[in-house]
Design a protein around this motif. Structure first.
Motif, PDB file in Angstrom:
ATOM      1  N   TYR A  23      51.537  36.009  37.984  1.00  0.00           N
ATOM      2  CA  TYR A  23      50.786  35.187  38.920  1.00  0.00           C
ATOM      3  C   TYR A  23      50.403  33.886  38.239  1.00  0.00           C
ATOM      4  O   TYR A  23      50.184  33.838  37.027  1.00  0.00           O
ATOM      5  CB  TYR A  23      49.503  35.900  39.359  1.00  0.00           C
ATOM      6  N   ALA A  24      50.279  32.816  39.040  1.00  0.00           N
ATOM      7  CA  ALA A  24      49.864  31.527  38.508  1.00  0.00           C
ATOM      8  C   ALA A  24      49.152  30.743  39.597  1.00  0.00           C
ATOM      9  O   ALA A  24      49.364  30.979  40.788  1.00  0.00           O
ATOM     10  CB  ALA A  24      51.059  30.744  37.992  1.00  0.00           C
ATOM     11  N   ARG A  25      48.308  29.799  39.170  1.00  0.00           N
ATOM     12  CA  ARG A  25      47.594  28.919  40.092  1.00  0.00           C
ATOM     13  C   ARG A  25      48.146  27.512  39.921  1.00  0.00           C
ATOM     14  O   ARG A  25      48.284  27.025  38.796  1.00  0.00           O
ATOM     15  CB  ARG A  25      46.105  28.932  39.809  1.00  0.00           C
ATOM     16  N   SER A  26      48.455  26.850  41.017  1.00  0.00           N
ATOM     17  CA  SER A  26      49.009  25.501  40.967  1.00  0.00           C
ATOM     18  C   SER A  26      47.922  24.504  40.585  1.00  0.00           C
ATOM     19  O   SER A  26      46.820  24.515  41.139  1.00  0.00           O
ATOM     20  CB  SER A  26      49.600  25.124  42.327  1.00  0.00           C
ATOM     21  N   VAL A  37      51.387  24.583  36.557  1.00  0.00           N
ATOM     22  CA  VAL A  37      50.665  25.794  36.923  1.00  0.00           C
ATOM     23  C   VAL A  37      49.901  26.329  35.723  1.00  0.00           C
ATOM     24  O   VAL A  37      50.243  26.056  34.578  1.00  0.00           O
ATOM     25  CB  VAL A  37      51.608  26.902  37.468  1.00  0.00           C
ATOM     26  N   HIS A  63      46.728  26.431  45.123  1.00  0.00           N
ATOM     27  CA  HIS A  63      47.505  27.513  45.729  1.00  0.00           C
ATOM     28  C   HIS A  63      48.002  28.459  44.642  1.00  0.00           C
ATOM     29  O   HIS A  63      48.158  28.072  43.494  1.00  0.00           O
ATOM     30  CB  HIS A  63      48.702  26.949  46.496  1.00  0.00           C
ATOM     31  N   TYR A  64      48.268  29.682  45.042  1.00  0.00           N
ATOM     32  CA  TYR A  64      48.725  30.698  44.099  1.00  0.00           C
ATOM     33  C   TYR A  64      50.200  30.993  44.322  1.00  0.00           C
ATOM     34  O   TYR A  64      50.674  30.994  45.464  1.00  0.00           O
ATOM     35  CB  TYR A  64      47.897  31.978  44.246  1.00  0.00           C
ATOM     36  N   ILE A  90      47.303  37.262  49.511  1.00  0.00           N
ATOM     37  CA  ILE A  90      46.233  37.425  48.524  1.00  0.00           C
ATOM     38  C   ILE A  90      45.251  38.487  48.998  1.00  0.00           C
ATOM     39  O   ILE A  90      44.807  39.337  48.223  1.00  0.00           O
ATOM     40  CB  ILE A  90      45.531  36.083  48.256  1.00  0.00           C
ATOM     41  N   TRP A  99      45.338  42.293  42.556  1.00  0.00           N
ATOM     42  CA  TRP A  99      45.035  40.885  42.288  1.00  0.00           C
ATOM     43  C   TRP A  99      44.386  40.765  40.909  1.00  0.00           C
ATOM     44  O   TRP A  99      43.469  41.510  40.588  1.00  0.00           O
ATOM     45  CB  TRP A  99      44.106  40.343  43.366  1.00  0.00           C
ATOM     46  N   PHE A 103      41.800  35.372  38.295  1.00  0.00           N
ATOM     47  CA  PHE A 103      41.757  34.486  39.446  1.00  0.00           C
ATOM     48  C   PHE A 103      40.655  34.869  40.424  1.00  0.00           C
ATOM     49  O   PHE A 103      40.216  34.051  41.214  1.00  0.00           O
ATOM     50  CB  PHE A 103      43.106  34.458  40.157  1.00  0.00           C
ATOM     51  N   SER A 104      40.192  36.100  40.387  1.00  0.00           N
ATOM     52  CA  SER A 104      39.122  36.529  41.285  1.00  0.00           C
ATOM     53  C   SER A 104      37.815  35.845  40.941  1.00  0.00           C
ATOM     54  O   SER A 104      37.048  35.474  41.812  1.00  0.00           O
ATOM     55  CB  SER A 104      38.932  38.036  41.221  1.00  0.00           C
ATOM     56  N   ALA A 107      37.979  31.902  41.938  1.00  0.00           N
ATOM     57  CA  ALA A 107      38.098  31.548  43.343  1.00  0.00           C
ATOM     58  C   ALA A 107      36.758  31.750  44.046  1.00  0.00           C
ATOM     59  O   ALA A 107      36.239  32.852  44.108  1.00  0.00           O
ATOM     60  CB  ALA A 107      39.167  32.401  44.013  1.00  0.00           C
TER      61      ALA A 107
END
Length: 141
Positions: A23-26, A37, A63-64, A90, A99, A103-104, A107
């Motif tokens: 998983y990655a976050r833009s 990312v 965005h993920y 998600i 998940w 990232f939890s 966010a």
């Protein structure tokens, strides 16, 4: 003829993380279909958006995505986007407990029913600002 790719089709597609995918976050677009990312371990890398997603899905900051670091590796590019995660995906991942916790925490929880404050609204600096105080002082004269 092939099936026309749309965002709805991509949303309905089932996905599964395989092998080295992560998983990655833009962090934002960098041009030429490349995006920076942040991976789960906190490292930042450049990845490419494959042709099947171009002009179909608009990937923005925050965005993920699921990144495959074994595809499309060059000196500057560290992988390719394998899947773009939509809010529905998600939500399903969180419900299944898949998940990542990294990232939890980052966010913020956003309610669908939150009202926008006036501070969040766009201000057009090309137009004069008419305040209600000016109107009330003219009425008194």
């Amino acid at each position: 003829m092939g099936k026309k790719q749309t965002a709805r089709n991509q949303l309905d597609d089932e996905f599964e993380i395989t092998g080295d995918q992560t998983y990655a976050r833009s962090l934002g677009p960098r041009g030429n279909h490349q995006h920076e990312v942040e991976l789960l371990d906190g490292s930042k890398t450049l990845v490419t958006l494959p042709p099947k997603f171009r002009n179909v899905v608009w990937l923005k900051r925050g965005h993920y995505v699921i990144v495959d670091p074994t595809v499309g590796i060059t000196e500057k590019v560290g992988g390719e986007i394998a899947f773009v995660l939509f809010p529905k995906n998600i939500k399903d991942l969180k419900a299944a407990g898949k998940w990542p916790a990294q990232f939890s925490e980052a966010a913020p929880a956003v309610s669908d029913h939150e009202e926008e404050s006036d501070d969040d609204l766009f201000v057009n600096n090309n137009r004069p600002i008419m305040s209600s105080d000016d109107e009330s002082s003219e009425e008194e004269d």
